[in-house]
Each structure stands twice: as structure tokens, then as C-alpha cells.
Design a protein around this motif. Structure first.
Motif, PDB file in Angstrom:
ATOM      1  N   TYR A  23       0.737  -1.228  -0.074  1.00  0.00           N
ATOM      2  CA  TYR A  23      -0.142  -0.077   0.037  1.00  0.00           C
ATOM      3  C   TYR A  23       0.948   1.411  -0.050  1.00  0.00           C
ATOM      4  CZ  TYR A  23      -4.236  -2.962   0.514  1.00  0.00           C
ATOM      5  OH  TYR A  23      -5.070  -3.759   0.511  1.00  0.00           O
ATOM      6  N   SER A 215     -12.122   0.031  -3.136  1.00  0.00           N
ATOM      7  CA  SER A 215     -11.147   0.300  -2.524  1.00  0.00           C
ATOM      8  C   SER A 215      -9.785   0.633  -3.271  1.00  0.00           C
ATOM      9  CB  SER A 215     -10.691  -0.617  -1.531  1.00  0.00           C
ATOM     10  OG  SER A 215     -10.614  -1.914  -1.925  1.00  0.00           O
ATOM     11  N   TRP A 219      -7.004   3.440  -2.706  1.00  0.00           N
ATOM     12  CA  TRP A 219      -5.557   3.185  -2.429  1.00  0.00           C
ATOM     13  C   TRP A 219      -4.580   3.484  -3.459  1.00  0.00           C
ATOM     14  CZ3 TRP A 219      -4.097   2.324   2.034  1.00  0.00           C
ATOM     15  CH2 TRP A 219      -4.929   1.293   3.062  1.00  0.00           C
ATOM     16  N   TRP A 241      -2.051  10.040   4.675  1.00  0.00           N
ATOM     17  CA  TRP A 241      -1.669   8.733   4.741  1.00  0.00           C
ATOM     18  C   TRP A 241      -1.658   8.336   6.196  1.00  0.00           C
ATOM     19  CZ3 TRP A 241      -2.263   6.584   0.180  1.00  0.00           C
ATOM     20  CH2 TRP A 241      -1.982   5.151  -0.188  1.00  0.00           C
ATOM     21  N   GLN A 336      -9.563  -5.734  -6.908  1.00  0.00           N
ATOM     22  CA  GLN A 336      -8.764  -4.707  -6.918  1.00  0.00           C
ATOM     23  C   GLN A 336      -7.764  -4.329  -8.263  1.00  0.00           C
ATOM     24  OE1 GLN A 336      -6.847  -5.704  -3.216  1.00  0.00           O
ATOM     25  NE2 GLN A 336      -7.483  -4.014  -2.249  1.00  0.00           N
TER      26      GLN A 336
END
Length: 372
Positions: A23, A215, A219, A241, A336
Motif C-alpha cells: 500500500y 477500495s 488506495w 496517509w 482490486q
């Protein structure tokens, strides 16, 4: 085994693989894109490789954890994270960057199923749900660490990844020392679906895919969105963040929340919250309170939802803990892949605000799914 003796190194390994290796890319992406002069579409495609690698490695990890036990996969996951981040730091072009992303992304797929099996082996059953959600909360600690790293090292993203790789090497050594090898009396069960879980599997798979799609946009592109919308300092961008990570730590309480209000209510509530975070960001992306509020909302809800998927998956695949974690996380990652590529293309075509609103709506629509 003592609860904390297994959970603490597990938290740090999840922090390394999910937080640092995976991430952190979204936080560092603006500087990386600038170095290689990448478009949003190319950035989205490369980002999707994290999730694509996950899809393949989690299948491998489920099979090998079942056959060999958790320790070999945890060690391999750490090795992938270390080598992937070193490769990213040394990237000379987009192709080398993509190869590093594949390795770093693969580490997350390798690491999830074996920790589920390790908890099933060595943690007493009443504490297993809490152990799973606390280990999953390591993602949040990793995200906080990446935010602090960005504050101290921006715009030196190459040095940042070198530092992360060294940290990953230390964590790998710690897990090597702590995680025991299963003896012959400890066998990973090979059961597939439980009778009561057959109906829940379809909803779980659909929910995981929708959550993954929704998501991925936040991200990958949230920092780029706010950076392009307001005159924010590096400190504010990094605090955005860090806020995601700090509020994500509350996901460690996920097991207790699910016990209190139930799986269905928990899923509906946090799916709406996650969608609301993306929509809130579109309202005023140049406002510090709104930006930090959206980060807090997303951190709380997204990391909680990941923990919820673990609990849901284990209830569906109740006879095989590694499969119970692996299947929903595989579906999450497939979502994703789709979401990251789609978001990059949509941003180039219709802009950040509309794209984030659409992806927020996907999560809210997904909240109507039934968990049982």
C-alpha cells in the motif's frame, strides 16, 4: 503458544507485506510517476500488478500451507517483500518497476493463509477471531510507517524503499525465530465448504469483489487526487496517509465488534462508511479537514472490512482456516485488479471527482448483500 508471542511477529510481518511492500505504492506514486513520466493509465496498470500477483500467490499459498504448514510460506512471503522492494528502489524503467511490484505484491498473497493456519494450530479457539483481526491490523501500522517515511525522505522514494526492505529483512528474521514447525500431530485440514457455508459463499465472494473494486481507487489514487486539487505541503499529504493507518488500527477490535452487533450489521455499516469516504473526498478535496476526515473514515472502514472478510471466510470454510482466509482475499484482489485499471482509465476520461464518486457508490450498493 502464548497469544502475544505469535501475534506480535505476525502483526509486523503483515505491516511489512501489506503496509510497506504493497500500500505504500499509492503514497509514493506521484513521485514515482514523475520520475518515469507515467500517465494515470500506466500508473493504474502497474498498480494493478500488486493485486494480480496476489491472485496467483494466494492460490499457491493455500495449497502449500495445507501440505507443508505455515512456516515455509511465511518465510517465502518475507523474501518476496524484501526482494521486491529492493528491485523497486533500483528500477531503471517502467518494466523493472513492474517486476518489483509483482514480487512485492506476491508477498501479500503468500502471507495471509499461513497465519490463519498458524493461529488455528497454536492459539486456543476462543481467541482465534481476535488473533486474526489483530494480525490483520498490522496493515495499519505499516501504513503509518510509510507516512512517517514519506515525511522524512520525500521525494527520495528510492531510499525509502531501501529502508523498507531492510526493515522487512529484520522482521523476516524475527518470524523465522518465532514461528515453529508443525509436528506430525498438527495437520492442516483439507475440508472445503461446510454445509452451512454453501449459501454464504456466493455472497461472500460477491462482497469481496465489490469491496476490492471500490477500495482500489482510494488506495491507488487518493493522494494524487488531493495533491492535484489543493496546494498541500508534503507534511499534510503524508499526514493524510498516516491518518488512514492510525484509524485502521481500530480494525484490531473487529472481532469484538462482530461479536457484539453481528456479522450482517457490521458488514453493512462499514461498507457504507467505506463508500462514504470516497464520496466525502469529492466534496472538498482542497480542504484539510475534509481530506483528513475522509482518510479517517476510509482507514477505519477498509481495514475493518478486511478483518471482517477473514471472520466471514472462516465461517464459510469452517474446516480449513487457510482456505477461509485465502478465498475471500483472492476475490478481494481480483476486484482490486479490476478497480485499479478501471480507475486509472476513468480518471483520464472524466476526472478524479466523478471517478471517486462512482467507486464510492459501488461500496454502498454492495452493503445490501446478505452475509447469511
Amino acid at each position: 503458544m502464548n497469544f502475544t508471542r505469535l501475534v506480535f511477529p505476525g502483526v509486523t510481518m503483515i505491516a511489512v507485506t501489506y503496509g510497506l511492500a504493497r500500500y505504500s505504492f499509492g503514497l509514493l506514486l506521484p513521485n514515482i510517476s514523475s520520475s518515469f513520466q507515467m500517465s494515470d493509465t500506466v500508473s493504474g496498470i502497474i498498480s494493478s500488478l500488486f493485486y494480480l500477483a496476489y491472485c496467483f500467490t494466494i492460490i499457491y499459498s493455500i495449497v502449500m500451507t495445507t501440505n507443508k504448514g505455515p512456516k515455509p510460506m511465511i518465510m517465502l512471503a518475507g523474501g518476496f517483500a524484501v526482494s521486491g522492494m529492493f528491485m523497486i528502489s533500483a528500477s531503471l524503467n517502467e518494466w523493472m518497476l513492474a517486476a518489483g511490484v509483482l514480487l512485492a505484491g506476491g508477498s501479500t498473497g503468500l502471507v495471509s493463509p499461513p497465519y490463519g493456519a498458524a493461529i488455528a494450530f497454536w492459539i486456543k479457539e476462543p481467541l482465534q477471531g481476535k488473533a486474526n483481526t489483530w494480525i490483520n491490523s498490522g496493515t495499519s501500522l505499516g501504513i503509518v510507517a510509510t507516512g512517517v517515511g514519506a515525511i522524512l525522505l520525500t521525494p527520495h522514494w528510492r531510499y525509502t524503499y531501501v529502508l523498507y526492505a531492510v526493515i522487512a529483512l529484520i522482521v523476516l528474521w524475527w518470524n523465522y525465530r518465532i514461528i515453529p514447525k508443525p509436528d506430525d500431530s498438527l495437520k492442516v485440514q483439507r475440508g472445503l465448504l461446510s454445509a452451512k457455508g454453501l449459501e454464504g459463499a456466493k455472497s461472500m465472494i460477491t462482497g469481496a469483489i465489490l469491496m476490492g473494486i471500490s477500495s482500489a481507487c482510494f488506495w491507488t489514487f487518493s493522494r494524487s487526487f488531493i495533491e492535484s486539487s489543493g496546494d498541500f505541503s508534503t507534511l499534510v499529504l503524508s499526514l493524510f496517509w498516516v491518518t488512514i493507518g492510525l484509524f485502521g488500527i481500530t480494525s484490531g477490535l473487529g472481532g469484538a465488534v462482530i461479536e457484539r452487533i453481528g456479522l450482517q450489521s457490521s458488514y453493512t455499516l462499514f461498507a457504507v462508511m467505506m463508500g462514504g469516504a470516497s464520496i466525502l473526498l469529492t466534496w472538498a478535496p482542497d480542504s484539510i479537514p475534509i481530506v483528513i476526515g475522509a482518510a479517517a473514515l476510509f482507514g477505519t472502514s477498509n481495514l475493518f472490512m478486511c478483518g471482517l472478510l477473514i471472520v466471514w471466510g472462516i465461517r464459510v470454510f469452517e474446516s480449513n482456516a487457510s482456505l477461509g482466509i485465502g478465498v475471500p482475499f483472492l476475490m478481494l484482489s481480483i476486484g482490486q485488479v479490476i478497480g485499479s485499471i478501471l480507475a486509472g482509465s476513468m480518471i483520464e476520461g472524466i476526472g478524479y471527482a466523478v471517478t471517486f464518486a462512482v467507486f464510492g457508490a459501488i461500496s454502498i450498493l454492495g452493503s445490501f448483500l446478505r452475509t447469511a
